[in-house]
Structures are given as C-alpha cells and as structure tokens.
Scaffold this motif. Structure first.
Motif, mmCIF file in Angstrom:
data_model
loop_
_atom_site.group_PDB
_atom_site.id
_atom_site.type_symbol
_atom_site.label_atom_id
_atom_site.label_comp_id
_atom_site.label_asym_id
_atom_site.label_seq_id
_atom_site.Cartn_x
_atom_site.Cartn_y
_atom_site.Cartn_z
ATOM 1 N N ALA A 1 0.859 -1.102 -0.036
ATOM 2 C CA ALA A 1 0.066 0.027 -0.077
ATOM 3 C C ALA A 1 0.955 1.308 0.006
ATOM 4 N N GLN B 1 -1.124 8.930 2.265
ATOM 5 C CA GLN B 1 -1.359 7.918 1.580
ATOM 6 C C GLN B 1 -1.783 8.206 0.226
ATOM 7 N N THR B 2 -1.615 7.271 -0.835
ATOM 8 C CA THR B 2 -1.805 7.447 -2.152
ATOM 9 C C THR B 2 -3.234 6.461 -2.719
ATOM 10 N N GLU B 3 -3.675 5.895 -1.673
ATOM 11 C CA GLU B 3 -4.817 4.855 -2.096
ATOM 12 C C GLU B 3 -6.099 5.219 -1.998
ATOM 13 N N HIS C 1 -7.857 5.962 0.494
ATOM 14 C CA HIS C 1 -8.762 5.091 1.753
ATOM 15 C C HIS C 1 -9.402 6.285 2.657
ATOM 16 N N GLU D 1 -5.786 12.298 1.744
ATOM 17 C CA GLU D 1 -4.258 11.883 1.716
ATOM 18 C C GLU D 1 -3.368 12.073 2.720
#
Lengths: 114, 110
Positions: free
Chosen positions: A2, A25-27, A29, A72
C-alpha cells in the motif's frame, strides 16, 4: 505494498517541544489511524479518522491531537512532548466494505523525547 | 483482563517443524479476526483473515472457535523466513476499532 509514507522516519526532540508527524497515503482510503507501539503494550490506538475533518479518540489520546484536511494526509501532533511519548508511531489505512478492518501500515516513525 | 491475549513466547522451533499459536479474546460480540505478522523494527503486515469455517493459505491455517473465544494460527514446515512476531487482531463490528494482541514471537532455527 500500500502507498503509505510517514515522515519523519526518525526524530529526537526535547521535552516540552511540539512535534508533528505526517502520514501520507496514495490509496484514497477513507479510514486512517495513528498507533503507538511500546514493549509490553503492543499496538495502541491514539486517534483515527473516518473522513476529511472527521476524527475520533482512541485508547491513549491524552497529549495528542490530529488533523485531516485532505483525504491523503493525517497529521499527529504532540503539543508538548514528554519522555513518556518516546515510542514508535505507526500510521495505518483501511478501506470500505468487507475489508474495512484489514489495515495497511506505514513504515513507522521512531520518536525519542529527551 | 486484556481484551485480546496471546502467549508472548518466544517460540523457538527447528526448520520444518509445525507450530501453533493461540489467541483468546474476551468480548463475545467480536466479529472479525485477523493475523498480522511483524518483522523486527518493521511495520505489521496483514497475514490472513480468519473465517468462521477456518481458512488456509499455503502453509498457514487459521481457525476460529467462537464457543471458547479463541483463534489459532498453524504454520507447517516452518521456514527461517517465518521468524517474526505474530499479532492477533479482533474487532467487534464494521465501525468499531480493531484491538491488537501483544504478539507472539517466533524464531525458526536452522
């Protein structure tokens, strides 16, 4: 793996100084978490976020604050660091649906408060 | 009593051995269960979810016993690379936080 990064990866600071740790984060989520890990205690939840500007306390939130102004980024701030906050800090993310409790962790930040 | 408990070990086993870890949880309303693996000075990584019917992933088998409130992880044919700390994770419902156990340390010896 991830796409989760934490910065800084290591930090030494003095008692009484403010410290901010960043999780990115680059997901895309929705859920993000901050934990601390100490010998004999395992992972303990500090704060978590279930969306932009939506945050809540975990079991060890005293002395910590968080902010999430973008999907993010999730920031953890120690307003006035104490030696008891020397620890390894992990950020985690999770998604939606059946897999919402499957968490993916960043590499951690080792914080030493002298 | 802690909500999730594990035998801290360490478990020292020879290569090729079979080893089993148990994890007990106190809240009977717990719904979801997982095993994570953590290497020394690294982040925890999801190993496998634990389903009611039990599940297997290669050399790893996870079981859930709701009546006795424990989950187990069985590792067959242990490899040196299996040396790590294994964390049991429990949660109550979709919107509740996860609870991590303290971990069980495994060392696989040549």
């Amino acid at each position: 793996d991830a796409g989760i990064t934490q910065s800084p990866r290591h930090k030494v600071t003095e008692t009484g100084t403010p410290v901010t740790l960043r999780c990115h984060q680059t997901e895309n989520h929705r859920y993000m978490y901050w934990y601390r890990q100490d010998p004999g205690h395992g992972l303990r939840l500090i704060h978590y976020s279930y969306g932009v500007k939506d945050t809540d306390k975990g079991e060890v939130s005293d002395g910590y604050s968080v902010s999430r102004s973008k999907t993010e980024d999730f920031l953890l701030t120690l307003e006035s660091a104490t030696s008891s906050q020397t620890s390894v800090y992990f950020c985690a993310i999770s998604g939606l649906g059946h897999s919402s409790h499957e968490q993916y962790f960043g590499p951690g930040t080792r914080l030493t408060v002298t | 009593r802690k909500e999730v408990e594990q035998d801290p070990g360490p478990f020292n086993v020879p290569e090729g051995a079979t080893v089993a870890f148990n994890c007990t949880y106190s809240n009977s309303a717990s719904q979801s269960f997982f095993w994570y693996r953590q290497d020394c000075r690294k982040e925890p990584k999801l190993l496998m979810s634990v389903y009611s019917s039990g599940n297997e992933d290669g050399r790893f088998t996870a079981q859930l016993n709701r009546a006795s409130q424990y989950i187990s992880l069985l590792i067959r044919d242990s490899k040196l690379s299996d040396s790590a700390t294994y964390l049991c994770v429990v949660t109550r419902n979709l919107y509740d936080k996860v609870i991590f156990g303290p971990g069980t340390s495994l060392s696989v010896i040549p």
